[in-house]
Design an enzyme around this catalytic site. Structure first.
Site, PDB file in Angstrom:
ATOM      1  N   SER A 154      76.390  55.976 122.185  1.00  0.00           N
ATOM      2  CA  SER A 154      77.373  54.935 121.957  1.00  0.00           C
ATOM      3  C   SER A 154      77.903  54.386 123.288  1.00  0.00           C
ATOM      4  O   SER A 154      77.123  53.918 124.106  1.00  0.00           O
ATOM      5  CB  SER A 154      78.490  55.477 121.069  1.00  0.00           C
ATOM      6  OG  SER A 154      79.275  54.435 120.575  1.00  0.00           O
ATOM      7  N   ASP A 311      77.134  48.662 118.062  1.00  0.00           N
ATOM      8  CA  ASP A 311      77.839  48.857 116.792  1.00  0.00           C
ATOM      9  C   ASP A 311      79.357  48.744 117.020  1.00  0.00           C
ATOM     10  O   ASP A 311      80.154  49.083 116.157  1.00  0.00           O
ATOM     11  CB  ASP A 311      77.486  50.197 116.141  1.00  0.00           C
ATOM     12  CG  ASP A 311      77.937  51.404 116.928  1.00  0.00           C
ATOM     13  OD1 ASP A 311      78.402  51.240 118.074  1.00  0.00           O
ATOM     14  OD2 ASP A 311      77.811  52.532 116.411  1.00  0.00           O
TER      15      ASP A 311
END
Length: 321
Positions: A154, A311
């Site tokens: 991430s 995301d």
């Protein structure tokens, strides 16, 4: 005395990585750590096992049981394979999607995982290159798969990598599947229990056709196409911060009808070293600094920045100043 006991424990654990189940490069690195008088590195690499939690794995890359490497990723994939085979035993063919982001070793870990799934008789749809996490989620549902994984840490710093596991609904695993998968992963105690030798016949490379379908389906859920038509030429500065958003976000904005997308060229460069930022987290103002500068230069209305696996988005708007 406590420190000596810890050194004894990590030494015993590390010595198990000197067997033929581990590659020569790994063994050489373990030997180097064992022979080093300063045991700090050895302790950090082996004092515990990198835990497979409800969000998957995340850790610093390197050799050792507490690091992201092909063996810790391999154990996670083998455990997930074992659980999928138990849970979907009545299906004639279990299938999964494998994706990855821009991070160093992400492609290696993705290909390693694809080989392990296929060695366990599971059909794999492997993306040809890095793709956003939401597109991997879409592909699970679009292709009717039972699970999917993406190799990404991430928005963590460059030293990290990670492994997120998803279920057949395209969402990250929840009860009981998360706990059941964790139990299977924890049963893998040695690299010799991991099936690394893939079956090429069960690995299918996917890419452009999924991108097109994904973008097409996204444009159908616009809340106000009329607003976009009215403001289509609004200046939008977009940066992927060296990440995977560069593959899909600009063409998606174009498909929605936006005609004035301004890039930050130095951050369009794909790199797991994230050379222009300290941390590729779009929630931190520092990560948006170059894009905000570009917005001021071009008198843009909006700045969009996505994290390495796209995301998460950070947004800056022009105010009266």
């Amino acid at each position: 005395m406590e420190n000596q006991e810890l050194i004894k424990q990590v030494t015993e654990k590390a010595e198990k990585w000197l067997t033929p189940a581990y590659d020569a490069e790994t063994q050489a690195e373990v030997k180097r750590m064992l022979e080093n008088e300063d045991k700090t590195e050895l302790i950090e690499a082996f004092y515990k096992d990198l835990e497979f939690g409800t969000g998957g794995l995340r850790g610093i890359m390197g050799v050792g049981s507490n690091r992201m490497n092909i063996y810790t990723v391999g154990a996670a994939t083998q455990g997930l394979s074992n659980y999928l085979k138990k849970n979907f035993k009545d299906l004639p063919q279990i299938s999964v999607v494998v994706g990855h982001d821009c991070r160093n070793n992400s492609r290696l870990f993705a290909e390693t995982s694809a080989n392990i799934f296929s060695a366990n008789g599971i059909k794999v749809y492997l993306f040809d290159d890095m793709r956003p996490t939401p597109e991997m989620s879409f592909a699970i549902r679009h292709l009717g798969c039972q699970s999917g994984i993406i190799l990404t840490a991430s928005h963590n710093p460059k030293e990290y990598n990670g492994y997120k596991a998803y279920w057949d609904d395209g969402a990250q695993m929840i009860a009981p599947h998360d706990k059941n998968t964790i139990a299977e992963v924890n049963k893998i105690r040695n690299a010799s229990e991991i099936k690394f030798k893939g079956n090429k016949e069960l690995i299918e490379i996917i890419g452009k056709e999924i991108d097109e379908q994904y973008i097409n389906d996204l444009t159908k859920i616009s809340l106000s196409p009329e607003s976009i038509a009215r403001h289509h030429d609004m200046k939008i500065v977009y940066t992927p911060i060296h990440g995977t958003g560069v593959t899909v976000i600009p063409p998606t904005l174009k498909a929605f009808g936006f005609t004035n997308i301004i890039h930050v060229p130095e951050q369009d460069v794909v790199s797991g070293d994230f050379p222009t930022v300290v941390s590729p987290n779009p929630e931190e103002p520092a990560a948006l600094a170059l894009a905000v500068e570009k917005a001021k230069e071009t008198d843009a209305e909006l700045v969009l920045a996505s994290d390495p696996d796209a995301d998460r988005v950070g947004i800056a708007c022009k105010d009266d100043k």
